[in-house]
Motif scaffolding. Sequence first.
Motif: not given
Length: 498
Positions: A125-130
């Motif tokens: 999730s954090s990678a996608i938001d990055t």
Amino acid sequence: MTATTAAATFTVRRGQGTPAPALPPFGQFINGAFVPPCSAETADVENPATGEILMQVPSGSVEDVDAAVAAAVAAKADWAARTPKDRSSLLLRIADIMEANRALLEALEAANTGKPAAVAEDDISSAIDTFRFSAGAARTFSTPGAGDYAENHTSVILREPVGVVGVITPWNYPLLMAAWKIAPILAAGNTMVLKPSEQTPLTTLKLAELIASEVPAGVLNIVTGPGRIVGNRISEHPDVDLVAITGSVGSGQKVAAGAAGTVKRVHLELGGKAPVVIFDDADLAAAAKGVREAGYWNGGQECGAACRVLVHESVAEKFTELLVREVSEISVGAPGAGDDVEIGSMISGAHYERVLAALEDVRKDGLTIAVGGHALAGPGYFIEPTVVTNVPAGAPITSTEIFGPVVSVETFSTDEEAVTRANETVYGLAASVWTTNSARSLSVPRKLDFGTVWVNSHLVIANEMPWGGFKGSGYGRDLSVYALEDFSRTKHVMYNHG
């Protein structure tokens, strides 16, 4: 502080019938495709929760790096000429592809790292938001306005890509740390060559496979292999304009030394030993829960982990009781064992032995292990969540980055002592302050020599805010617009109109 011990019994929960993850192709990802490596040597990639070998990847060579850098050099002019809108659109497509393949990436990340479901899901999730944040930042990235700062001369600041960026990512957050670099580097108009950790390369390679048809050939290149060969060549390569690493202090020192020969810029996000300063007026129950979450997240294999507690002597006994109770309830398990599992395995047999050796040193130093402190039986590299108490000032555990599920507790008497002791470390990445006193919440963070200081929380990260450290934790910033600044350069153009 009175010793507090708990007879907690930890066991490893095992997943039942976990499906095999979708593995990436074999080869180096160069110029938009997976290609055979220049060397026949390979390295095993292990599932640390079971000890199984998942697949083999190439042990890259200098020739592999040279081919990847040549591809990045060939692609850099066209990519740099793209508009921010074009680069932003690509990053959004990458985010959408990752979202569509979320379950695949989570399963592969868990298999390669031993992460429990909650951590793997948060990573993806954090990678996608990055990528989504960097897509927006690419279009709003600005420079000072043009103006006449010398008589009859108009000055314009141009923001340019650095060129070819070499990247070295760590094993603890393989895809997330790759995203932290890929997204702003591409957003700023650079091309790149990335070396993932030889222990955990699979999700980075899988991402390359998933987005190969979207990213122009040569813009993103990935070379697997050992740091002493692939990492060194990236650092010293004359056609690499900047090298960025997330890793240990020792690895950062080697990268900086290698880069010095060609006077290239470096971006270092290195280790940490985060102090958690708990004052006598703190909400102790909230602080104990905060340390449970932030001290043992990803099994403590986290450079910002809440691993070193400094608590006021008047509340130390009460806080320690609360912390030991919290830690005694932590669930340990393999991927697929349930969404409520909090701690997975250590990343490898070698790291498992290092953490156990550090715990043995704790015993030799006569410190109290209030809970945990042992290896867990069965396949895989599991260690009990551990709390070490009665830690005196200056003890080795207060400054050594164990990088495992180990939290130490020491006491202080005054605010000045707390600040001095917290700052007595070579690291300067992150810290937290726990207090209900508003004046203290404003004054103490200013005195702490760390790049991020939380108040009444720990390890909360937002893509809009910068992440990076001081002192031995390196320099340069990940996340936020500051990352795009790190991966760009400014040029002053002055026009004589007199």
